[in-house]
Design a protein around this motif. Structure first.
Motif, PDB file in Angstrom:
ATOM      1  N   PHE A 274      21.570  42.565  22.894  1.00  0.00           N
ATOM      2  CA  PHE A 274      20.572  43.757  22.685  1.00  0.00           C
ATOM      3  C   PHE A 274      20.834  44.865  23.660  1.00  0.00           C
TER       4      PHE A 274
ATOM      5  N   TYR B  44      39.732  47.900  21.971  1.00  0.00           N
ATOM      6  CA  TYR B  44      38.649  46.522  22.079  1.00  0.00           C
ATOM      7  C   TYR B  44      39.227  45.418  21.092  1.00  0.00           C
TER       8      TYR B  44
ATOM      9  N   PHE C 217      35.064  39.883  24.640  1.00  0.00           N
ATOM     10  CA  PHE C 217      34.437  40.627  25.995  1.00  0.00           C
ATOM     11  C   PHE C 217      34.323  39.677  27.220  1.00  0.00           C
TER      12      PHE C 217
HETATM   13  C1  LIG Z   1      27.871  42.759  24.657  1.00  0.00           C
HETATM   14  C2  LIG Z   1      28.636  41.203  24.589  1.00  0.00           C
HETATM   15  C3  LIG Z   1      28.194  40.455  25.524  1.00  0.00           C
HETATM   16  C4  LIG Z   1      27.270  40.634  26.502  1.00  0.00           C
HETATM   17  O1  LIG Z   1      26.208  41.170  26.534  1.00  0.00           O
HETATM   18  P1  LIG Z   1      25.356  42.112  27.326  1.00  0.00           P
HETATM   19  O2  LIG Z   1      23.831  42.234  26.739  1.00  0.00           O
HETATM   20  O3  LIG Z   1      26.079  43.358  27.474  1.00  0.00           O
HETATM   21  O4  LIG Z   1      25.223  41.466  28.611  1.00  0.00           O
HETATM   22  C5  LIG Z   1      28.832  39.180  25.324  1.00  0.00           C
HETATM   23  N1  LIG Z   1      29.817  38.896  24.641  1.00  0.00           N
HETATM   24  C6  LIG Z   1      30.239  39.965  23.664  1.00  0.00           C
HETATM   25  C7  LIG Z   1      31.143  39.571  22.574  1.00  0.00           C
HETATM   26  C8  LIG Z   1      29.693  41.083  23.649  1.00  0.00           C
HETATM   27  O5  LIG Z   1      30.175  42.206  22.954  1.00  0.00           O
END
Ligand SMILES: *Cc1c(COP(=O)(O)O)cnc(C)c1O
Length: 377
Positions: free
Chosen positions: A187, A319, A91
């Motif tokens: 979270f 994704y 992500f």
């Molecule tokens: C969801 C996610 C994040 C970031 O988390 P948030 O709580 O949305 O800021 C970071 N790395 C990965 C792989 C994620 O899926």
């Protein structure tokens, strides 16, 4: 064609919530005293519960997972422009957090088996500027933690895990956040376990824990004592209350996910041209995602299946696509060290994440699989 506003539209995920009354009862505890944030009683209680649940001595709660990751990296005090070996199959948050700390991401390819960073390629990327390895436990698949640690120890590198997908998972009976120097959890509302928005830095290292505490609260450690220019990444009481409620139900939610995950596996197991996820050996999974890999030239089959599902009112997700190394904001190569990651490129073109959440109906899973099987026949 159904659109996303329609009632029977199936989303790729649907946030879990406790009973309305359960949450009201939890927030009632601070409603009257009006201590709404700044590490109040709910925050402290939730932190203690997580430290127990995760068998981790230091859990620093954050406003979200991304800020937890930024702070975990910053707490390492790396010299600016140092290199961090990481994966582009993730992500946006992972790569952005490196860049936003003034460091340089170096992209290493992934393993086809589980889409995690390939440790056998690591050494070829290590230079005298390398300070850390930042792998991601993708879809809750656990990285090659032993091998990665071995290489890190050999070269004196830190290991920072993006464990955003792993809540509730163990590897060889050990909660996954306990590998490496530090791990972060997310979270976010779409994750297996959530606090609306939220995240945590998890570590055995008291110094890193103390440092991230300061970073999330403006560097304030006493009423008249500010020791570093921190930011604000505190988790508030409403978030902590949601976490306390959801923690009571997370095991049950994971059990419901497992049933649905295995039902997908059963329906799709014998199909040709499609690779379905398998739980890794020695891993207690949280069944967070069901990513299928659709074989074929480039992304043709994947994109067609995505479109057909969309036409039937079913949301799937590409994704992770595109790779973070291919984001428009990173085309200026002075930002990142470019390297070839052919497996990650190919997987990004073929992967499709199917709907999976605790109250997804079995009939919907059957319907989703029928549509996919009909297309790839
Ligand atoms: C969801 C996610 C994040 C970031 O988390 P948030 O709580 O949305 O800021 C970071 N790395 C990965 C792989 C994620 O899926």
């Amino acid at each position: 064609m159904k659109d996303s506003a329609q009632k029977d539209y199936i989303r790729v995920t649907r946030s879990t919530l406790p009973d309305y009354d359960e949450y009201c009862k939890e927030i009632k505890k601070f409603w009257d005293n009006r201590w709404l944030t700044n590490m109040g009683e709910e925050h402290q209680l939730f932190q203690k519960q997580l430290e127990e649940y995760l068998q981790c001595p230091y859990v620093q709660l954050h406003a979200n997972g991304h800020l937890a990751l930024e702070n975990a990296i910053r707490a390492m005090d790396f010299p600016i422009e140092s290199e961090v070996i990481t994966t582009p199959f993730t992500f946006a948050s992972t790569t952005h957090a490196i860049i936003r700390n003034g460091l340089v991401p170096v992209f290493c390819d992934i393993r086809l088996e589980d889409y995690t960073l390939d440790p056998e390629l690591l050494e070829s990327f290590i230079t005298d500027k390398t300070v850390a390895i930042l792998p991601v436990h993708v879809y809750g698949n656990i990285c090659q933690v032993e091998r990665i640690q071995e290489i890190a120890d050999q070269y004196g590198l830190k290991v920072i895990y993006d464990a955003a997908h792993t809540f509730g998972e163990t590897y060889q009976g050990i909660p996954v956040v306990n590998f490496g120097d530090v791990s972060i959890l997310s979270f976010h509302a779409t994750k297996v376990f959530h606090t609306l928005e939220g995240g945590a830095v998890c570590t055995f290292d008291e110094k890193i824990a103390g440092y991230t505490y300061c970073l999330k609260n403006f560097g304030i450690i006493g009423l008249e004592n500010v020791i570093l220019p921190g930011g604000n990444a505190k988790m508030n009481e409403f978030q902590a209350a949601m976490g306390i409620c959801n923690l009571r139900h997370v095991e049950q939610d994971i059990a419901k996910r497992k049933i649905r995950y295995e039902y997908y596996q059963k329906q799709l197991r014998n199909a040709n041209g499609i690779r379905i996820p398998e739980v890794q050996k020695k891993v207690e999974s949280n069944y967070s995602y069901f990513p299928i890999l659709l074989e074929g030239r480039g992304s043709t089959v994947r994109d067609e299946v995505y479109d057909i599902l969309q036409q039937h009112g079913i949301e799937a997700r590409k994704y992770f696509y595109p790779l973070t190394s291919q984001y428009a904001c990173y085309t200026d190569q002075t930002f990142v060290v470019d390297s070839k990651t052919p497996i990650a490129e190919s997987v990004a073109q073929k992967i499709l994440t199917l709907p999976l959440f605790p109250d997804l109906s079995m009939e919907d899973i059957e319907r989703i699989c029928q549509i996919i099987l009909h297309r790839i026949k």
